[in-house]
Write a protein that holds these residues in place. Structure first.
Motif, mmCIF file in Angstrom:
data_model
loop_
_atom_site.group_PDB
_atom_site.id
_atom_site.type_symbol
_atom_site.label_atom_id
_atom_site.label_comp_id
_atom_site.label_asym_id
_atom_site.label_seq_id
_atom_site.Cartn_x
_atom_site.Cartn_y
_atom_site.Cartn_z
ATOM 1 N N UNK A 151 -7.758 6.166 -10.726
ATOM 2 C CA UNK A 151 -6.637 5.388 -10.193
ATOM 3 C C UNK A 151 -6.171 5.962 -8.856
ATOM 4 N N UNK A 152 -5.983 7.263 -8.803
ATOM 5 C CA UNK A 152 -5.562 7.915 -7.563
ATOM 6 C C UNK A 152 -6.665 7.794 -6.511
ATOM 7 N N UNK A 153 -7.910 7.917 -6.928
ATOM 8 C CA UNK A 153 -9.043 7.751 -6.013
ATOM 9 C C UNK A 153 -8.963 6.404 -5.296
ATOM 10 N N UNK A 154 -8.713 5.334 -6.038
ATOM 11 C CA UNK A 154 -8.638 3.996 -5.449
ATOM 12 C C UNK A 154 -7.518 3.898 -4.414
ATOM 13 N N UNK A 155 -6.391 4.487 -4.708
ATOM 14 C CA UNK A 155 -5.265 4.468 -3.767
ATOM 15 C C UNK A 155 -5.595 5.258 -2.502
ATOM 16 N N UNK A 156 -6.181 6.438 -2.687
ATOM 17 C CA UNK A 156 -6.528 7.299 -1.559
ATOM 18 C C UNK A 156 -7.610 6.647 -0.702
ATOM 19 N N UNK A 157 -8.590 6.042 -1.335
ATOM 20 C CA UNK A 157 -9.671 5.395 -0.599
ATOM 21 C C UNK A 157 -9.143 4.286 0.308
ATOM 22 N N UNK A 158 -8.204 3.501 -0.188
ATOM 23 C CA UNK A 158 -7.592 2.456 0.642
ATOM 24 C C UNK A 158 -6.906 3.055 1.868
ATOM 25 N N UNK A 159 -6.216 4.169 1.673
ATOM 26 C CA UNK A 159 -5.539 4.825 2.800
ATOM 27 C C UNK A 159 -6.540 5.361 3.813
ATOM 28 N N UNK A 160 -7.608 5.972 3.339
ATOM 29 C CA UNK A 160 -8.621 6.534 4.232
ATOM 30 C C UNK A 160 -9.306 5.415 5.018
ATOM 31 N N UNK A 161 -9.685 4.351 4.340
ATOM 32 C CA UNK A 161 -10.365 3.248 5.003
ATOM 33 C C UNK A 161 -9.483 2.570 6.051
ATOM 34 N N UNK A 162 -8.191 2.551 5.806
ATOM 35 C CA UNK A 162 -7.252 1.927 6.749
ATOM 36 C C UNK A 162 -6.630 2.930 7.720
ATOM 37 N N UNK A 163 -7.057 4.194 7.626
ATOM 38 C CA UNK A 163 -6.564 5.281 8.490
ATOM 39 C C UNK A 163 -5.038 5.385 8.469
ATOM 40 N N UNK A 164 -4.488 5.392 7.273
ATOM 41 C CA UNK A 164 -3.037 5.533 7.063
ATOM 42 C C UNK A 164 -2.782 6.930 6.515
ATOM 43 N N UNK A 165 -2.481 7.890 7.391
ATOM 44 C CA UNK A 165 -2.395 9.294 6.983
ATOM 45 C C UNK A 165 -0.987 9.832 6.802
ATOM 46 N N UNK A 166 0.029 9.019 6.950
ATOM 47 C CA UNK A 166 1.401 9.530 6.816
ATOM 48 C C UNK A 166 1.832 9.548 5.379
ATOM 49 N N UNK A 185 0.843 -1.174 0.000
ATOM 50 C CA UNK A 185 0.000 0.000 0.000
ATOM 51 C C UNK A 185 0.896 1.248 0.000
ATOM 52 N N UNK A 186 0.611 2.168 -0.878
ATOM 53 C CA UNK A 186 1.376 3.414 -0.956
ATOM 54 C C UNK A 186 0.890 4.373 0.127
ATOM 55 N N UNK A 187 1.671 5.395 0.396
ATOM 56 C CA UNK A 187 1.306 6.385 1.410
ATOM 57 C C UNK A 187 0.812 7.666 0.718
ATOM 58 N N UNK A 188 0.194 8.539 1.507
ATOM 59 C CA UNK A 188 -0.220 9.832 0.961
ATOM 60 C C UNK A 188 0.998 10.582 0.430
ATOM 61 N N UNK A 189 2.096 10.510 1.156
ATOM 62 C CA UNK A 189 3.316 11.204 0.740
ATOM 63 C C UNK A 189 3.779 10.705 -0.624
ATOM 64 N N UNK A 190 3.776 9.392 -0.817
ATOM 65 C CA UNK A 190 4.194 8.813 -2.096
ATOM 66 C C UNK A 190 3.256 9.228 -3.223
ATOM 67 N N UNK A 191 1.964 9.222 -2.947
ATOM 68 C CA UNK A 191 0.992 9.623 -3.968
ATOM 69 C C UNK A 191 1.238 11.078 -4.357
ATOM 70 N N UNK A 192 1.363 11.942 -3.356
ATOM 71 C CA UNK A 192 1.547 13.368 -3.628
ATOM 72 C C UNK A 192 2.867 13.645 -4.332
ATOM 73 N N UNK A 193 3.902 12.891 -4.017
ATOM 74 C CA UNK A 193 5.208 13.059 -4.661
ATOM 75 C C UNK A 193 5.138 12.698 -6.144
ATOM 76 N N UNK A 194 4.330 11.713 -6.478
ATOM 77 C CA UNK A 194 4.238 11.239 -7.857
ATOM 78 C C UNK A 194 3.204 11.971 -8.702
#
Length: 65
Positions: A50-65, A1-10
């Motif tokens: 695509x980004x929505x799916x990644x972000x949704x996984x992070x939100x559902x798993x409460x992974x905010x870093x 699972x990618x992080x918010x930081x990784x998503x925003x960096x890319x």
């Protein structure tokens, strides 16, 4: 699972970054309500599924870093 930081960096698109950060900030609130988060998720879904799916996984798993 990618992080918010990784998503925003890319992501180079500033609008997309803004949508991601809106979702992240809304979902981090202590009192989170579906009706508050839903419009931001829909905007993100319409803009980039695509980004929505990644972000949704992070939100559902409460992974905010």
């Amino acid at each position: 699972m990618v992080s918010f930081k990784e998503i925003l960096t890319n992501v180079d698109d500033q609008i997309l970054k803004g949508l991601i950060l809106k979702v992240k900030n809304e979902s981090m609130k202590k009192e989170i309500f579906w009706h508050d988060l839903r419009p931001h998720l829909l905007e993100l879904l319409k803009y980039d599924e695509d980004v929505f799916n990644k972000v949704l996984l992070l939100v559902l798993n409460k992974k905010y870093k």
